[in-house]
Design an enzyme around this catalytic site. Structure first.
Site, PDB file in Angstrom:
ATOM      1  N   HIS A   3       0.851  -1.192   0.000  1.00  0.00           N
ATOM      2  CA  HIS A   3       0.000   0.000   0.000  1.00  0.00           C
ATOM      3  C   HIS A   3       0.885   1.239   0.000  1.00  0.00           C
ATOM      4  O   HIS A   3       2.110   1.143   0.181  1.00  0.00           O
ATOM      5  CB  HIS A   3      -0.936   0.011   1.226  1.00  0.00           C
ATOM      6  CG  HIS A   3      -0.226   0.143   2.542  1.00  0.00           C
ATOM      7  ND1 HIS A   3      -0.048  -0.913   3.407  1.00  0.00           N
ATOM      8  CD2 HIS A   3       0.350   1.214   3.145  1.00  0.00           C
ATOM      9  CE1 HIS A   3       0.601  -0.499   4.476  1.00  0.00           C
ATOM     10  NE2 HIS A   3       0.860   0.794   4.336  1.00  0.00           N
TER      11      HIS A   3
HETATM   12  P1  TYD Z   1      -1.167  -2.339   7.703  1.00  0.00           P
HETATM   13  O1  TYD Z   1      -0.684  -0.928   7.860  1.00  0.00           O
HETATM   14  O2  TYD Z   1      -1.871  -2.692   6.421  1.00  0.00           O
HETATM   15  O3  TYD Z   1       0.037  -3.350   7.943  1.00  0.00           O
HETATM   16  P2  TYD Z   1       1.278  -3.745   6.987  1.00  0.00           P
HETATM   17  O4  TYD Z   1       1.653  -2.552   6.180  1.00  0.00           O
HETATM   18  O5  TYD Z   1       2.333  -4.180   7.929  1.00  0.00           O
HETATM   19  O6  TYD Z   1       0.881  -4.887   6.124  1.00  0.00           O
HETATM   20  O7  TYD Z   1      -2.097  -2.675   8.954  1.00  0.00           O
HETATM   21  C1  TYD Z   1      -2.582  -3.990   9.175  1.00  0.00           C
HETATM   22  C2  TYD Z   1      -3.887  -3.857   9.959  1.00  0.00           C
HETATM   23  O8  TYD Z   1      -3.649  -3.231  11.198  1.00  0.00           O
HETATM   24  C3  TYD Z   1      -4.944  -3.029   9.231  1.00  0.00           C
HETATM   25  O9  TYD Z   1      -6.210  -3.640   9.467  1.00  0.00           O
HETATM   26  C4  TYD Z   1      -4.895  -1.697   9.940  1.00  0.00           C
HETATM   27  C5  TYD Z   1      -4.451  -2.055  11.334  1.00  0.00           C
HETATM   28  N1  TYD Z   1      -3.639  -0.993  11.981  1.00  0.00           N
HETATM   29  C6  TYD Z   1      -4.156  -0.293  13.052  1.00  0.00           C
HETATM   30  O10 TYD Z   1      -5.304  -0.516  13.498  1.00  0.00           O
HETATM   31  N2  TYD Z   1      -3.390   0.691  13.642  1.00  0.00           N
HETATM   32  C7  TYD Z   1      -2.151   0.976  13.199  1.00  0.00           C
HETATM   33  O11 TYD Z   1      -1.465   1.883  13.753  1.00  0.00           O
HETATM   34  C8  TYD Z   1      -1.626   0.247  12.075  1.00  0.00           C
HETATM   35  C9  TYD Z   1      -0.247   0.530  11.539  1.00  0.00           C
HETATM   36  C10 TYD Z   1      -2.409  -0.729  11.495  1.00  0.00           C
END
Ligand code: TYD
Length: 127
Positions: A42
């Site tokens: 993303h």
């Molecule tokens: P995401 O940022 O997509 O993780 P990565 O980039 O490591 O794959 O986040 C994964 C999930 O966690 C998504 O459902 C959003 C949630 N999340 C939060 O609730 N708070 C946060 O601070 C972060 C970073 C993610």
């Protein structure tokens, strides 16, 4: 990043927030990376981040819509700054890797772009 090493008792790493390109509002960490899978996939419209590997190693690929750079991070690397608008993929984490991320803004799902084609269109519109 500064490390204060003590051969008999261990290594202490430190970051002074005043030395960072932004003042963090949030910190989160990722562990238990699963073999063969990736994370990230993303971009963020406004969020800046700093990625720090606390244990192990992994690769972070950054795309800016045209070019890709790959960054191998380990406990001995400097931190990686991820500026807004970069599509990122975290991959090939070694078993036991722990990644800590400092973020410039509170969590906001509307700041995410999670679809590659939407990202390319968004990136084109910001040029
Ligand atoms: P995401 O940022 O997509 O993780 P990565 O980039 O490591 O794959 O986040 C994964 C999930 O966690 C998504 O459902 C959003 C949630 N999340 C939060 O609730 N708070 C946060 O601070 C972060 C970073 C993610």
């Amino acid at each position: 990043m500064k490390t204060i090493s003590d051969a008999t008792s261990g290594d202490l790493g430190v970051i002074e927030f005043q030395d960072l390109p932004f003042a963090p509002k949030r910190v989160y960490w990722i562990r238990n990376f699963q073999l063969g899978s990736t994370r990230g996939n993303h971009a963020h419209r406004h969020l800046s981040q700093i990625a720090i590997v606390l244990q192990g190693r992994l690769i972070i690929d950054l795309f800016d819509g045209n070019d890709r750079t790959s960054h191998e991070l380990s406990v001995t690397s400097d931190y990686l700054e991820i500026t807004p608008g970069k599509w990122r993929v975290m991959r090939d984490a070694a078993p036991g890797t722990v990644l800590m991320v400092l973020a410039s803004l509170e969590y906001d799902e509307s700041d995410y772009i999670r679809d590659w084609n939407t990202y390319l269109k968004w990136h084109e519109s910001t040029r």
